[in-house]
Motif scaffolding. Sequence first.
Motif, short mmCIF file in Angstrom:
data_model
loop_
_atom_site.label_atom_id
_atom_site.label_comp_id
_atom_site.label_asym_id
_atom_site.label_seq_id
_atom_site.Cartn_x
_atom_site.Cartn_y
_atom_site.Cartn_z
N ASP A 1 0.82 -1.21 0.00
CA ASP A 1 0.00 0.00 0.00
C ASP A 1 0.86 1.26 0.00
O ASP A 1 2.03 1.24 0.37
CB ASP A 1 -0.89 0.01 1.24
CG ASP A 1 -1.89 -1.14 1.27
OD1 ASP A 1 -2.22 -1.67 0.18
OD2 ASP A 1 -2.32 -1.51 2.38
N ASP B 1 -3.53 -0.56 -2.12
CA ASP B 1 -4.37 0.61 -1.90
C ASP B 1 -3.52 1.89 -1.92
O ASP B 1 -2.35 1.88 -1.54
CB ASP B 1 -5.08 0.50 -0.56
CG ASP B 1 -6.08 -0.65 -0.52
OD1 ASP B 1 -6.48 -1.13 -1.61
OD2 ASP B 1 -6.45 -1.08 0.59
N SER C 1 -8.00 -2.99 -5.73
CA SER C 1 -7.37 -1.92 -4.95
C SER C 1 -8.36 -0.80 -4.67
O SER C 1 -9.37 -0.65 -5.36
CB SER C 1 -6.16 -1.35 -5.72
OG SER C 1 -5.21 -2.36 -5.98
N LYS C 2 -8.05 0.01 -3.68
CA LYS C 2 -8.81 1.21 -3.36
C LYS C 2 -7.90 2.43 -3.50
O LYS C 2 -6.72 2.37 -3.17
CB LYS C 2 -9.37 1.15 -1.94
CG LYS C 2 -10.41 0.06 -1.74
CD LYS C 2 -10.95 0.07 -0.32
CE LYS C 2 -12.00 -1.01 -0.14
NZ LYS C 2 -12.53 -1.03 1.26
N SER D 1 -11.82 -2.53 -8.54
CA SER D 1 -11.25 -1.54 -7.64
C SER D 1 -12.29 -0.48 -7.29
O SER D 1 -13.39 -0.46 -7.85
CB SER D 1 -10.01 -0.90 -8.28
OG SER D 1 -8.99 -1.88 -8.45
#
Length: 228
Positions: A87, A110, A139-140, A162
Amino acid sequence: LCALGQPAFAKTITVTPGAGAQERLQEALIAAEPGDVVELEAGRFALTDGLSLDVNKVTLKGQNAKDSVLDFSAQQGSGEGLLVTSDDVILRDFAVENSKGDGIKSKGADRIVYHKIRVEWTGGPKATNGAYGIYPVESKDVLVDAVMVRGASDAGIYVGQSDNIIVRESTVMENVAGIEIENSYNADVYDNIATRNTGGVLIFDLPNLPQMGGHNVRVFDNIIVDNM
């Protein structure tokens, strides 16, 4: 409490091209600690295998997307050029050329940033080129900003499964698809140029995936021209 969470001794690890670049660069990505910068000097890094990064809060940066080049022309395996699984990573100002698989893939990463990255298959469009140029998935908080992708055998920029995505000010050309947003939520795709691809911009859902029901995807103020 916030101050306690910050790295106390963040450092810059500089990697130069030349003999042993594969080992030296991968070792730098393994040795990096949260907050560190791995900096690529100008030059062509001749690589024979894919690279990976799984440390949070690391920046991988070159001098610019013309002068710092990760060259995978001699890659032995069929995987991606660079795989990121951590991340808060920033990737910026370098190029990936001629990877056997995807150019750069990030999975479950992320708050990842792709900025001023070039991914290119320099021999032009071929079925044997890697599938995806820039490929964030699961993913964010994804930002793809001012990148260029040319020659992917599937999609230049592909964001899958995402949430909270921006793809902006990027150029995709001579790919099968220019930009794809798949099974994703809350995406803005704007101020991009998609040209000489088979399809310019595609938004869709695929069945039987962990994240379904893509929604709230906005595509606006792009130049989408001369696609097939």
